[in-house]
Write a protein that holds these residues in place. Sequence first.
Motif, PDB file in Angstrom:
ATOM      1  N   ALA A  71       0.829  -1.199   0.000  1.00  0.00           N
ATOM      2  CA  ALA A  71       0.000   0.000   0.000  1.00  0.00           C
ATOM      3  C   ALA A  71       0.869   1.256   0.000  1.00  0.00           C
ATOM      4  N   ASP A  72       2.076   1.138   0.542  1.00  0.00           N
ATOM      5  CA  ASP A  72       3.007   2.265   0.619  1.00  0.00           C
ATOM      6  C   ASP A  72       4.411   1.698   0.448  1.00  0.00           C
ATOM      7  N   ARG A  73       4.976   1.889  -0.733  1.00  0.00           N
ATOM      8  CA  ARG A  73       6.307   1.336  -1.024  1.00  0.00           C
ATOM      9  C   ARG A  73       7.376   1.967  -0.158  1.00  0.00           C
ATOM     10  N   GLU A  74       7.291   3.275   0.045  1.00  0.00           N
ATOM     11  CA  GLU A  74       8.345   3.991   0.762  1.00  0.00           C
ATOM     12  C   GLU A  74       8.430   3.575   2.229  1.00  0.00           C
ATOM     13  N   LYS A  75       7.278   3.246   2.824  1.00  0.00           N
ATOM     14  CA  LYS A  75       7.262   2.830   4.221  1.00  0.00           C
ATOM     15  C   LYS A  75       7.180   1.316   4.381  1.00  0.00           C
ATOM     16  N   GLY A  76       7.098   0.600   3.277  1.00  0.00           N
ATOM     17  CA  GLY A  76       7.042  -0.858   3.335  1.00  0.00           C
ATOM     18  C   GLY A  76       5.744  -1.399   3.916  1.00  0.00           C
ATOM     19  N   VAL A  77       4.633  -0.660   3.753  1.00  0.00           N
ATOM     20  CA  VAL A  77       3.347  -1.094   4.306  1.00  0.00           C
ATOM     21  C   VAL A  77       2.657  -2.029   3.328  1.00  0.00           C
ATOM     22  N   ARG A  78       2.341  -3.226   3.790  1.00  0.00           N
ATOM     23  CA  ARG A  78       1.650  -4.188   2.937  1.00  0.00           C
ATOM     24  C   ARG A  78       0.217  -3.753   2.646  1.00  0.00           C
ATOM     25  N   MET A  79      -0.261  -4.139   1.488  1.00  0.00           N
ATOM     26  CA  MET A  79      -1.669  -3.933   1.172  1.00  0.00           C
ATOM     27  C   MET A  79      -2.500  -4.911   1.981  1.00  0.00           C
ATOM     28  N   SER A  80      -3.603  -4.415   2.539  1.00  0.00           N
ATOM     29  CA  SER A  80      -4.515  -5.276   3.280  1.00  0.00           C
ATOM     30  C   SER A  80      -5.934  -4.969   2.854  1.00  0.00           C
ATOM     31  N   ALA A  81      -6.862  -5.766   3.336  1.00  0.00           N
ATOM     32  CA  ALA A  81      -8.273  -5.569   2.986  1.00  0.00           C
ATOM     33  C   ALA A  81      -8.806  -4.230   3.487  1.00  0.00           C
ATOM     34  N   ASN A  82      -8.150  -3.660   4.514  1.00  0.00           N
ATOM     35  CA  ASN A  82      -8.624  -2.400   5.094  1.00  0.00           C
ATOM     36  C   ASN A  82      -8.047  -1.165   4.420  1.00  0.00           C
ATOM     37  N   ASN A  83      -7.056  -1.349   3.555  1.00  0.00           N
ATOM     38  CA  ASN A  83      -6.504  -0.196   2.856  1.00  0.00           C
ATOM     39  C   ASN A  83      -7.517   0.330   1.847  1.00  0.00           C
ATOM     40  N   ARG A  84      -7.618   1.644   1.775  1.00  0.00           N
ATOM     41  CA  ARG A  84      -8.587   2.279   0.890  1.00  0.00           C
ATOM     42  C   ARG A  84      -7.883   2.842  -0.339  1.00  0.00           C
ATOM     43  N   LEU A  85      -8.567   2.766  -1.459  1.00  0.00           N
ATOM     44  CA  LEU A  85      -8.020   3.235  -2.725  1.00  0.00           C
ATOM     45  C   LEU A  85      -9.025   4.145  -3.408  1.00  0.00           C
ATOM     46  N   ARG A  86      -8.547   5.013  -4.269  1.00  0.00           N
ATOM     47  CA  ARG A  86      -9.456   5.791  -5.098  1.00  0.00           C
ATOM     48  C   ARG A  86     -10.114   4.861  -6.114  1.00  0.00           C
ATOM     49  N   ILE A  87     -11.421   5.062  -6.326  1.00  0.00           N
ATOM     50  CA  ILE A  87     -12.152   4.162  -7.224  1.00  0.00           C
ATOM     51  C   ILE A  87     -12.508   4.836  -8.546  1.00  0.00           C
ATOM     52  N   GLY A  88     -12.101   6.091  -8.735  1.00  0.00           N
ATOM     53  CA  GLY A  88     -12.315   6.748 -10.013  1.00  0.00           C
ATOM     54  C   GLY A  88     -13.773   6.711 -10.448  1.00  0.00           C
ATOM     55  N   SER A  89     -13.989   6.372 -11.700  1.00  0.00           N
ATOM     56  CA  SER A  89     -15.332   6.466 -12.283  1.00  0.00           C
ATOM     57  C   SER A  89     -16.305   5.400 -11.811  1.00  0.00           C
ATOM     58  N   MET A  90     -15.886   4.467 -10.989  1.00  0.00           N
ATOM     59  CA  MET A  90     -16.858   3.610 -10.320  1.00  0.00           C
ATOM     60  C   MET A  90     -17.792   4.449  -9.448  1.00  0.00           C
ATOM     61  N   THR A  91     -17.329   5.646  -9.084  1.00  0.00           N
ATOM     62  CA  THR A  91     -18.165   6.610  -8.364  1.00  0.00           C
ATOM     63  C   THR A  91     -19.475   6.875  -9.106  1.00  0.00           C
ATOM     64  N   LYS A  92     -19.439   6.820 -10.433  1.00  0.00           N
ATOM     65  CA  LYS A  92     -20.639   7.133 -11.222  1.00  0.00           C
ATOM     66  C   LYS A  92     -21.793   6.188 -10.914  1.00  0.00           C
ATOM     67  N   MET A  93     -21.513   4.946 -10.511  1.00  0.00           N
ATOM     68  CA  MET A  93     -22.595   4.022 -10.143  1.00  0.00           C
ATOM     69  C   MET A  93     -23.296   4.500  -8.879  1.00  0.00           C
ATOM     70  N   PHE A  94     -22.538   5.008  -7.929  1.00  0.00           N
ATOM     71  CA  PHE A  94     -23.126   5.564  -6.704  1.00  0.00           C
ATOM     72  C   PHE A  94     -23.945   6.807  -7.041  1.00  0.00           C
TER      73      PHE A  94
END
Length: 379
Positions: A71-94
């Motif tokens: 999830a963060d290369r510089e800090k070595g943080v692993r991606m997990s199910a709780n990490n949030r990401l931008r979803i871009g145009s999937m927003t249009k469904m909402f």
Amino acid sequence: MKKLWFLTVLIAISVTMNSCRDDQSIDVPTEHPNAKKYQRIVDQFIAAGALGVNITVISPEGTWTGSGGLADREKGVRMSANNRLRIGSMTKMFASTTILKLQEEGLLNIKDKINKYLPHTITDRITNANEVTIEQCLNHRAGIRNYLQDIAPGVFDGSIVNYSAEQTLQLIYDKPADDPVGKGYYSNSNYLLLSLVIKKITGKPSYQVITEKIITPLGLKNTTASTLLPDQLTRSYYAETANEPLTEVTHIDNNGIGGEGAIDGGMISTSSDVAQFLENLLTNKILSPPSMQQLQTFVDNDPDRLEPDLKYNKQYGLGLMKLDTNQGVALGHDGHVFGFGGKSYYFPKQKVTVCILLNTWSPKVVALLNAKDTFNLLF
């Protein structure tokens, strides 16, 4: 100039078990009967160069969520199910679901022209805006100029940071339309106009209305429609060519998207939340039958205006893409920002929902994300 062009294209096109993978270890969840099958999707994206990936599959056998990479290369943080990401145009469904909910409440009619709700100080300055309906904005047949061709330079030089919907629309004032009314292709400007419609009829910011109508009732605790950034937002990474290293570009994403009312692509979520929303929507748990019929009234896409690897994106409904895949029809939406990408689709025949979220844009990663055959890994 190439980077400006890529930004324009990329923005246009928005938990129960977890597996984490980095260069040293792989932890594959085994409780779901299809865990190994779904894990192949995580593995292929990591092999293609994705720095981090978060995937959820909802099937008749249950829910599976897998994450890989960082999830963060510089800090070595692993991606997990709780990490949030931008979803871009999937927003249009909402956004489209919220519009239809407001119609059910008698606050608007999607057949109305948008200038019934918006002042002429706005619609007179945007070519086509006085002629188009809410429905034509929802299905991208308004012909209104896509602001992305005007926003890119300012995102890079820092003169545009988190513009609101109204500020962004001012970038297309007094400029020609992209297409005649009733025709056209994808334009993010349509959803910014809808954002202003929502604000006008409710007296509340459109982000707040989406939260009240969709996010809170569904219990989507990791989903944000807000200008505030959550603590667990992942970093994002970009490479223009296959041979260059990934560059951390989170600040560019934060400049270019997420301002007040950016319901064209400003939301942040997790794969499990997006999958839960889409599964609820397309199994008739949010909207009335008449609204569902309108949501799934599709118009044909012009194949000449589709990217070569997206020719199977045959039709567009109300904030809903309709794909013709090797596994049958899939309904949902793609989403891209500068360093984020993903997609979420529901397969009615198999009753399977998938959401893939990535914190990486690179040619190989996007090619895999767009590939029709990638869906085959679900079945």
